[in-house]
Design a protein around this motif. Structure first.
Motif, mmCIF file in Angstrom:
data_model
loop_
_atom_site.group_PDB
_atom_site.id
_atom_site.type_symbol
_atom_site.label_atom_id
_atom_site.label_comp_id
_atom_site.label_asym_id
_atom_site.label_seq_id
_atom_site.Cartn_x
_atom_site.Cartn_y
_atom_site.Cartn_z
ATOM 1 N N LYS A 188 6.281 -0.146 -8.849
ATOM 2 C CA LYS A 188 6.947 0.227 -10.092
ATOM 3 C C LYS A 188 8.369 -0.320 -10.208
ATOM 4 N N ARG A 189 9.124 -0.299 -9.116
ATOM 5 C CA ARG A 189 10.572 -0.557 -9.166
ATOM 6 C C ARG A 189 10.964 -1.638 -8.161
ATOM 7 N N PHE A 190 11.866 -2.538 -8.559
ATOM 8 C CA PHE A 190 12.357 -3.603 -7.681
ATOM 9 C C PHE A 190 13.871 -3.611 -7.768
ATOM 10 N N VAL A 191 14.539 -3.207 -6.684
ATOM 11 C CA VAL A 191 16.001 -3.188 -6.623
ATOM 12 C C VAL A 191 16.456 -4.448 -5.902
ATOM 13 N N PHE A 192 17.153 -5.301 -6.627
ATOM 14 C CA PHE A 192 17.589 -6.589 -6.091
ATOM 15 C C PHE A 192 19.077 -6.561 -5.805
ATOM 16 N N VAL A 193 19.434 -6.852 -4.557
ATOM 17 C CA VAL A 193 20.843 -6.895 -4.177
ATOM 18 C C VAL A 193 21.353 -8.315 -4.379
ATOM 19 N N SER A 194 22.157 -8.489 -5.411
ATOM 20 C CA SER A 194 22.698 -9.786 -5.783
ATOM 21 C C SER A 194 24.095 -9.929 -5.182
ATOM 22 N N SER A 195 25.047 -10.467 -5.928
ATOM 23 C CA SER A 195 26.397 -10.700 -5.417
ATOM 24 C C SER A 195 27.387 -10.706 -6.562
ATOM 25 N N ILE A 196 28.595 -10.205 -6.308
ATOM 26 C CA ILE A 196 29.640 -10.275 -7.321
ATOM 27 C C ILE A 196 30.031 -11.726 -7.578
ATOM 28 N N THR A 201 0.840 -1.198 0.000
ATOM 29 C CA THR A 201 0.000 0.000 0.000
ATOM 30 C C THR A 201 0.877 1.250 0.000
ATOM 31 N N ASP A 202 0.674 2.112 -0.995
ATOM 32 C CA ASP A 202 1.426 3.366 -1.133
ATOM 33 C C ASP A 202 2.919 3.142 -1.396
ATOM 34 N N ILE A 203 3.297 1.975 -1.874
ATOM 35 C CA ILE A 203 4.709 1.669 -2.144
ATOM 36 C C ILE A 203 4.986 1.763 -3.648
ATOM 37 N N ASN A 204 6.047 2.489 -4.003
ATOM 38 C CA ASN A 204 6.465 2.603 -5.402
ATOM 39 C C ASN A 204 7.661 1.734 -5.745
ATOM 40 N N ALA A 205 8.525 1.488 -4.737
ATOM 41 C CA ALA A 205 9.775 0.773 -5.002
ATOM 42 C C ALA A 205 10.121 -0.148 -3.844
ATOM 43 N N ILE A 206 10.809 -1.223 -4.169
ATOM 44 C CA ILE A 206 11.282 -2.181 -3.167
ATOM 45 C C ILE A 206 12.800 -2.277 -3.264
ATOM 46 N N ILE A 207 13.474 -2.213 -2.125
ATOM 47 C CA ILE A 207 14.893 -2.576 -2.044
ATOM 48 C C ILE A 207 14.939 -3.900 -1.306
ATOM 49 N N HIS A 208 15.358 -4.939 -2.012
ATOM 50 C CA HIS A 208 15.274 -6.295 -1.468
ATOM 51 C C HIS A 208 16.648 -6.783 -1.026
#
Length: 303
Positions: free
Chosen positions: A98-106, A55-62
């Protein structure tokens, strides 16, 4: 952007919270919390209940997931890092995020570089079940993006350092804090790192900048150093003095082989360079902290 943050109580998540207002944090059942709105979950899996979280969220930092550890199986990584992540992204897309920021790994790129630095276009060579799970999640997220229009941003950090860091950096910090003599006097390798402050700043930029959509960024301070210089920087940050003994690198590699610690030794004496220039080219992002500035926070935390 109104941001939903998973892993907000972790090492990186706490720094994200310090740098930017977070609309809502995801917390485990039973965790104590204060401040921003929260959404409670029992675990990260295909059965996680995300009702009301967006609710009311535009982006996720996962950030949430299983870290690299010998205590987890391939199935554990699949269920949490892959299936749990894709379930979250699917539910978010259905709810209009709208946006999904996924923290992966080198580690998706591999364990070491030989001739040229890794870049976002380099061939992937996941070297562990953990790294494979991160890559599988990347592939699944890109498919969701194609099917739903969800703007996926992938960030692959190099080793993240800073106060209270877990894993290898935490071990190095404890070593420097207690032992005045280190064996890296002859090690002139080339490695990239990123401070937790710089990574948090990049993640916030990726959540907000329209130009980040669909991009993969390899995250580093943009400063290549040897393990000798890196441990010297840790010592300076802790206000400690260390002596670097001139131990030949082949001796350390031999010791690692005899002790079954080849991977650990390679992470210390091998090369791992990344080309992180596309973050500046695409986003205009420049790491706000130098390594010296970031290491200074170690002493503040050590008091």
């Amino acid at each position: 952007m109104n941001i939903l943050l998973t892993g907000g109580f972790g090492f990186i998540g706490q720094q994200v919270v310090k740098l930017s207002p977070i609309k809502r944090k995801v917390v485990r059942m039973g965790e104590s919390y204060s401040g921003s709105s929260v959404h409670q979950i029992d675990t990260l899996s295909t059965t996680t209940n995300w009702q009301g979280a967006f609710t009311d969220i535009n982006a996720i930092i996962h950030l949430a997931g299983l870290a690299h550890s010998n205590s987890f199986s391939e199935q554990d990584y699949q269920e949490v890092n892959v299936d749990g992540t894709l379930h979250l992204a699917n539910e978010a897309a259905k709810s209009g995020v709208k946006r999904f920021v996924f923290v992966s790994s080198i580690g998706v790129n591999g364990t070491s570089t030989y001739q040229t630095p890794f870049s976002s276009l380099s061939k992937v060579e996941p070297h562990s079940a953990y790294a494979q799970s991160k890559y599988d999640a990347e592939v699944g997220l890109q498919k969701i993006a194609e099917e739903t229009g969800l703007e996926v941003v992938i960030v692959r950090p190099t080793l993240v350092y800073g106060p209270n860091a877990p894993g290898n950096f935490g071990a190095l910090t404890r070593l420097v804090n207690k032992v005045p003599v280190l064996p890296f006097g002859l090690v002139n390798n080339k490695r990239d790192f990123i401070s937790v402050q710089n990574l948090a700043d990049l993640l916030i930029t990726c959540a907000n900048d329209p130009k980040a959509a669909g991009r993969t960024f390899l995250a580093s301070d943009g400063q290549v150093v040897s393990i000798k210089d890196f441990t010297n920087a840790i010592a300076k940050g802790l206000n400690k003095r260390v002596i670097q003994l001139p131990i030949p690198v082949w001796c350390m590699r031999l010791a690692g082989k005899l002790l079954g610690k080849e991977v650990m030794i390679e992470q210390l004496v091998g090369n791992l360079e990344v080309d992180s220039s596309n973050a500046q080219e695409v986003l205009g992002w420049i790491p706000p902290y130098t390594m010296q500035q970031a290491m200074h926070s170690l002493l503040e935390n050590n008091k």
